[in-house]
Scaffold this active site. Structure first.
Site, PDB file in Angstrom:
ATOM      1  N   ASP A 465      67.791 -10.120  28.280  1.00 44.72           N
ATOM      2  CA  ASP A 465      67.604 -10.700  29.611  1.00 44.72           C
ATOM      3  C   ASP A 465      68.455 -11.954  29.769  1.00 44.72           C
ATOM      4  O   ASP A 465      68.929 -12.540  28.779  1.00 44.72           O
ATOM      5  CB  ASP A 465      66.123 -11.025  29.817  1.00 44.72           C
ATOM      6  CG  ASP A 465      65.684 -10.861  31.270  1.00 44.72           C
ATOM      7  OD1 ASP A 465      66.552 -10.886  32.163  1.00 44.72           O
ATOM      8  OD2 ASP A 465      64.470 -10.717  31.502  1.00 44.72           O
ATOM      9  N   ASP A 530      63.802  -6.089  39.190  1.00 41.22           N
ATOM     10  CA  ASP A 530      62.437  -6.451  38.806  1.00 41.22           C
ATOM     11  C   ASP A 530      61.412  -5.894  39.788  1.00 41.22           C
ATOM     12  O   ASP A 530      60.206  -5.963  39.532  1.00 41.22           O
ATOM     13  CB  ASP A 530      62.288  -7.978  38.758  1.00 41.22           C
ATOM     14  CG  ASP A 530      62.901  -8.590  37.513  1.00 41.22           C
ATOM     15  OD1 ASP A 530      63.162  -7.840  36.548  1.00 41.22           O
ATOM     16  OD2 ASP A 530      63.114  -9.812  37.494  1.00 41.22           O
TER      17      ASP A 530
END
Length: 730
Positions: A465, A530
């Site tokens: 990430d 997301d």
């Protein structure tokens, strides 16, 4: 900046023996014609769909220009970078100087080397300003995708400051008046923005330090009549995960030129004698048969020419990700329970997300302390990892290596390891700073910590990430280093992959903020967004599909109530929205009803049954709107197909318009069945579902009828996904 990267050193090429005036590259339906006379400026005459029988010499004659009042006395044709020294009006593809001098650069061809019909290297020099350039162009013979880049080298003992270097100044067919760019925001990536015909310039710049949510480095182009299935079309992409600039300029003489490149900060690239700068690759492709064909060519190019082959040898595993189930509330007993439940519904990979390390009990601490938290896991991760493997799943682990929390042991020990501009406070961003990966000691620390965990737990998969922008990418000397930082990220990931040959890595960056061909050279999957809202996912996935094949696009079943939008969706729609992609789950399975778990398991089974078709078939985007999304995957031999028709909102008409399939063989018959949802979704009966026995054995129709006339979808509530399976009857 030092450009002494061994991978990009200029290679000697054989001198021209006959000083040809023209070069042609051909392959996969693409044709690039270049005027390349020794001692002159090379010029791209044409780049686009092949024109059999056409020669570069013919095109040069057909494009003969003449003097127009109010212009230079001679035609200004520019070059492959349209440097200032060419005198061409309009933006230049190369800007450089030495303390304000030597800026009127004029590069001339010294030698070239051509490899068959598909690759060409041109070496140029400006002997007065002591600057050299090398252009590399190659056409993939299978797909027709062009890759092009430029290297600039300083041949003077005075430092050369490089301000801008496009990968290429690429002419665009002036008929391609419609431009589609890709924008968005966190949880709303890959939104398509159509730009109407214009005169002048459009510019998209990104200085976030990552590919970004809002300024994706890619464009599509078409005519006013181009559709998904017909008409001239083109796509352009910069294979780069850092700052970027793309622009299209329509010159007053009617020419259109595209530039894409690395957006540089002041003083970022300073080349000493013998040092060089390598641009990112510009990727381009053309078609005469619509936007779908352009995407199909890119979808074939990515697995064969971009991705590492380690992920090609097995089906893409169905994921279970723990994030939206537990967030930072890690508890070994709860996670063991989730692992049992995930395996029961068909998960093949279990990914433990953020919160397992150091003092990471929330998002304000712990980044950089890459060791298993003894507070949460007194015995390490061995119990959880062992059970995950016993259940037949791979184990994956979340990292955010490029970042550090101020509240961390690492930052307290090495505050000098972060990127920050002198005399400027950092912009607050998620309670973290960006580490300076241009430092060897930083990369060694990260490699040692991550590699030891991969070895100890035999980790199969990393979710990598990167959750903040980097507005001040300055090293300890006060110099901007985002170009170097981006290459250092690639090198660190590749170092891990070279050490652990079976390790797969997902590129996540607050969702889809780093999903480009540059990072995909070193990773196997991107986290598309997301946002697990099953309704919003249709726009996000459709936009991403323009450049990225379904096999790399993470697409998950989220919770009944979406944590980002608050909207509620039935399980059958959540599943339907996730099947087309690299399928996974990101929800608390303990909170789902038994009926919904059974539906989820059935959906995963359906995905696995057709996974080969979804990931390796020919992807099709059908005409869609705000009220519906229709896509499909057709087997390359046209023997079967799987199509999704999602109703997203109410429509103007009382009944939905017929669904016209595409990509089938018109001469074959296909048996059509409705394979999702598992129950009849029609609001009134009888409907076509009964008439054509769609939930039973189905009915056979000609491919010509299914494409030319179409099938009537049943009337359903919004947020209903219908999945049709078509199988040739011969």
């Amino acid at each position: 900046m030092s450009g002494n990267d061994a991978r990009h050193m200029t290679k000697p090429a054989a001198p021209l023996s006959t000083s040809p005036n023209y070069c042609a590259l051909r392959g996969g339906g693409t044709f690039v014609a270049i005027e390349a006379t020794q001692g002159e400026r090379p010029i791209i005459l044409y780049a686009g769909p092949d024109m059999p029988g056409a020669s570069p010499a013919d095109l040069a004659t057909l494009a003969t220009q003449q003097h127009a009042p109010g212009t230079a006395a001679v035609p200004l044709r520019g070059s492959m970078l349209n440097e200032m020294g060419t005198g061409i009006p309009g933006p230049n593809g190369l800007l450089a100087h030495r303390n304000g001098c030597d800026w009127a650069i004029d590069l001339r061809l010294v030698r070239l080397k051509q490899s068959g019909d598909h690759a060409l290297t041109l070496h140029l020099e400006d002997t007065k300003n002591k600057i050299a350039a090398t252009h590399e162009l190659a056409i993939d013979q299978a797909t027709g995708v062009l890759s092009a880049s430029t290297r600039i080298e300083n041949q003077s003992d005075a430092v050369l400051e490089l301000e801008w270097c496009a990968a290429l100044c690429l002419p665009i067919d002036p008929r391609l008046q419609r431009i589609f760019s890709f924008t968005g925001q966190w949880a709303g990536e890959f939104a398509i923005e159509e730009i109407a015909p214009f005169q002048g310039s459009i510019v998209r710049e990104n200085s976030s330090g990552r590919t970004s949510h809002d300024s994706y480095p890619g464009l599509f182009a078409g005519t006013q009549a181009t559709t998904e299935l017909s008409g001239p079309a083109a796509a352009f992409h910069l294979a780069w995960s850092g700052n970027s600039r793309l622009r299209v300029d329509r010159h007053k003489d009617g020419r259109s030129v595209l530039q894409m490149g690395d957006l540089l900060f002041p003083g970022e690239i300073r080349l000493a004698q013998g040092e060089g700068y390598q641009s990112p690759d510009l990727v381009a492709v053309w078609s005469d048969t619509g936007f779908n064909d352009v995407s199909n060519r890119l979808h074939d190019f990515v697995p064969d020419r971009v991705l590492d082959q380690r992920s090609r040898s097995k089906p893409r595993p169905v994921h279970y990700n723990t994030w939206e189930a537990v967030y930072f509330g890690h508890d070994e007993t709860a996670l063991l329970d989730l692992a049992e439940r995930a395996a029961a519904v068909g998960a093949e990979r279990f990914v433990l997300d953020d919160g397992w390390f150091g003092g990471r009990r929330g998002d304000a601490a712990g980044l950089g302390d890459w060791w298993v938290s003894s507070d949460v896991y007194p015995a390490g991760l061995h119990v959880l990892v062992s059970r995950v493997r016993q259940l037949g799943m791979e184990f994956g682990l979340w990292f955010e290596p490029e970042m550090v929390s101020p509240d961390s042991d690492l930052f307290r020990a090495h505050p000098e390891w972060v990127l920050r501009a002198p005399h400027t406070g950092d912009v607050p961003f998620r309670g973290q700073h960006t580490l300076d990966l241009t430092r060897e000691d930083v990369c060694d620390y990260l490699f040692d910590k991550i590699s030891s965990l991969v070895s100890e737990y035999d980790i199969a998969y990393i979710k990598w990430d990167m959750n903040r922008d980097t507005p001040f990418p300055s090293n300890a000397d006060g110099r901007a280093v985002m170009h170097q930082q981006t290459r250092a990220v690639y090198q660190l990931i590749q170092r891990l992959r070279d050490t652990h040959e079976q390790l797969e890595i997902e590129s996540c960056s607050s969702g889809g903020a780093r999903a480009d061909y540059g990072v995909l050279r070193h990773t196997d999957r991107v986290w598309t967004s997301d946002n697990n809202d099953a309704h919003a996912r249709h726009q996000i996935m459709r936009g991403a599909s323009h450049f990225l094949p379904l096999r790399v696009l993470g697409n998950h079943v989220g919770p009944k109530t979406c944590h980002i939008t608050g909207r509620k969706f039935a399980m059958h729609f959540r599943v339907a929205s996730a099947i087309f992609g690299h399928m996974g789950m990101e929800l608390d399975l303990r909170r789902e009803s038994e009926a919904d778990l059974a539906t989820l398991k059935a959906g995963i089974t359906l995905h696995k049954r057709h996974r080969e078709l979804i990931h390796n078939g020919r992807f099709v985007r059908l005409p869609s709107s705000e009220t519906k999304n229709s896509i499909g995957c057709v087997a390359r031999d046209q023997s079967e197909a799987l199509f999704l028709h999602a109703k997203l909102d109410t429509e103007l008409h009382t009944l939905p318009a017929r669904l016209r399939f595409a990509g089938l063989d018109p001469a074959r018959d296909y048996r059509v069945r409705l394979v999702w949802p598992l129950v009849n979704p029609s609001l009134s009966r009888p409907s076509i579902i009964e008439a054509a026995k769609l939930l039973a054995d189905g009915s056979a129709f000609s491919g010509a009828a299914l494409m030319g006339y179409g099938i009537q979808p049943p009337l359903t509530f919004p947020d209903t996904g219908l999945i049709y399976h078509l199988e040739a009857t011969d």
